[in-house]
Design a protein around this motif. Structure first.
Motif, PDB file in Angstrom:
ATOM      1  N   GLN A  71       0.831  -1.189   0.000  1.00 34.84           N
ATOM      2  CA  GLN A  71       0.000   0.000   0.000  1.00 34.84           C
ATOM      3  C   GLN A  71       0.876   1.253   0.000  1.00 34.84           C
ATOM      4  N   PRO A  72       0.784   2.071  -1.042  1.00 31.47           N
ATOM      5  CA  PRO A  72       1.595   3.302  -1.065  1.00 31.47           C
ATOM      6  C   PRO A  72       1.224   4.210   0.092  1.00 31.47           C
ATOM      7  N   GLN A  73       2.231   4.772   0.710  1.00 35.04           N
ATOM      8  CA  GLN A  73       1.999   5.641   1.851  1.00 35.04           C
ATOM      9  C   GLN A  73       3.078   6.707   1.920  1.00 35.04           C
ATOM     10  N   LEU A  74       2.660   7.916   2.315  1.00 30.81           N
ATOM     11  CA  LEU A  74       3.579   9.025   2.551  1.00 30.81           C
ATOM     12  C   LEU A  74       3.386   9.512   3.973  1.00 30.81           C
TER      13      LEU A  74
ATOM     14  N   PHE B  12       6.177   2.097  -2.319  1.00 27.20           N
ATOM     15  CA  PHE B  12       6.447   2.408  -3.717  1.00 27.20           C
ATOM     16  C   PHE B  12       7.783   3.143  -3.809  1.00 27.20           C
ATOM     17  N   THR B  13       8.309   3.231  -5.018  1.00 28.25           N
ATOM     18  CA  THR B  13       9.599   3.896  -5.232  1.00 28.25           C
ATOM     19  C   THR B  13       9.355   5.356  -5.564  1.00 28.25           C
TER      20      THR B  13
ATOM     21  N   SER C 153       5.072  23.599  -3.695  1.00 33.04           N
ATOM     22  CA  SER C 153       6.309  23.354  -4.433  1.00 33.04           C
ATOM     23  C   SER C 153       6.265  21.957  -5.019  1.00 33.04           C
ATOM     24  N   CYS C 154       7.082  21.742  -6.046  1.00 34.99           N
ATOM     25  CA  CYS C 154       7.128  20.445  -6.717  1.00 34.99           C
ATOM     26  C   CYS C 154       8.554  20.163  -7.172  1.00 34.99           C
ATOM     27  N   ILE C 155       8.922  18.883  -7.139  1.00 29.59           N
ATOM     28  CA  ILE C 155      10.256  18.502  -7.594  1.00 29.59           C
ATOM     29  C   ILE C 155      10.130  17.312  -8.536  1.00 29.59           C
ATOM     30  N   ARG C 156      10.848  17.379  -9.633  1.00 25.96           N
ATOM     31  CA  ARG C 156      10.803  16.317 -10.626  1.00 25.96           C
ATOM     32  C   ARG C 156      11.606  15.106 -10.186  1.00 25.96           C
ATOM     33  N   THR C 157      11.498  14.030 -10.923  1.00 24.78           N
ATOM     34  CA  THR C 157      12.063  12.761 -10.495  1.00 24.78           C
ATOM     35  C   THR C 157      13.567  12.833 -10.258  1.00 24.78           C
ATOM     36  N   SER C 158      14.273  13.550 -11.104  1.00 25.37           N
ATOM     37  CA  SER C 158      15.724  13.607 -10.978  1.00 25.37           C
ATOM     38  C   SER C 158      16.176  14.533  -9.864  1.00 25.37           C
ATOM     39  N   GLY C 159      15.265  15.424  -9.443  1.00 23.09           N
ATOM     40  CA  GLY C 159      15.620  16.391  -8.411  1.00 23.09           C
ATOM     41  C   GLY C 159      16.305  17.621  -8.953  1.00 23.09           C
ATOM     42  N   GLY C 160      16.582  17.640 -10.242  1.00 22.66           N
ATOM     43  CA  GLY C 160      17.300  18.767 -10.803  1.00 22.66           C
ATOM     44  C   GLY C 160      16.431  19.942 -11.180  1.00 22.66           C
ATOM     45  N   SER C 161      15.123  19.738 -11.171  1.00 19.13           N
ATOM     46  CA  SER C 161      14.214  20.803 -11.573  1.00 19.13           C
ATOM     47  C   SER C 161      13.112  20.932 -10.529  1.00 19.13           C
TER      48      SER C 161
ATOM     49  N   ASN D 141      16.489  10.232  -3.270  1.00 20.72           N
ATOM     50  CA  ASN D 141      15.794   9.035  -3.743  1.00 20.72           C
ATOM     51  C   ASN D 141      16.309   7.772  -3.057  1.00 20.72           C
ATOM     52  N   ALA D 142      17.553   7.763  -2.648  1.00 22.45           N
ATOM     53  CA  ALA D 142      18.090   6.596  -1.945  1.00 22.45           C
ATOM     54  C   ALA D 142      17.398   6.372  -0.605  1.00 22.45           C
TER      55      ALA D 142
END
Length: 127
Positions: free
Chosen positions: A1-4, A27-28, A49-57, A74-75
């Motif tokens: 079950q995905p959880q934050l 989930f990843t 705010s929002c951050i993309r998958t790579s964290g660079g943007s 991400n680690a």
């Protein structure tokens, strides 16, 4: 079950700082754009705010630009929100959520939508 799960909120004086954390399980987190949102009493929830998958943007709403910084590890399956120069109007419950595969532009961050909401963490800015 995905959880934050959010943490790091508290009571801080105007001009102070806090760092919020958002830890994902089930989930990843690195596969998704992640957003921070907030809801003040009597107000609708809004994107911060929002951050993309790579964290660079990253993208920010106008009210927090220059004061808040979003980052991710991400680690550790974790996203952070560093909040500086806090104002009383920043008082709200802060949530993180999956924002999809991409972030909206700055002009649309406040209307950003999310999934897999956490329980939120209270931030109170008051003297």
């Amino acid at each position: 079950q995905p959880q934050l799960v959010e943490s790091g909120g508290g009571l801080v004086q105007p001009g102070g700082s806090l760092r919020l954390s958002c830890v994902a399980s089930g989930f990843t987190l690195g596969y998704y754009a992640i957003g921070w949102f907030r809801q003040a009493p009597g107000n609708e929830r809004e994107g911060v705010s929002c951050i993309r998958t790579s964290g660079g943007s990253t993208n920010y709403g106008d009210s927090v630009k220059g004061r808040f910084t979003i980052s991710r590890d991400n680690a550790k399956n974790t996203v952070y929100l560093q909040m500086n120069s806090l104002k009383p109007e920043d008082t709200a419950v802060y949530y993180c959520a999956v924002a999809g595969i991409d972030c909206p532009p700055d002009s649309l961050v406040t209307r950003m939508r999310g999934d897999y909401w956490g329980q939120g963490t209270q931030v109170t800015v008051s003297s």
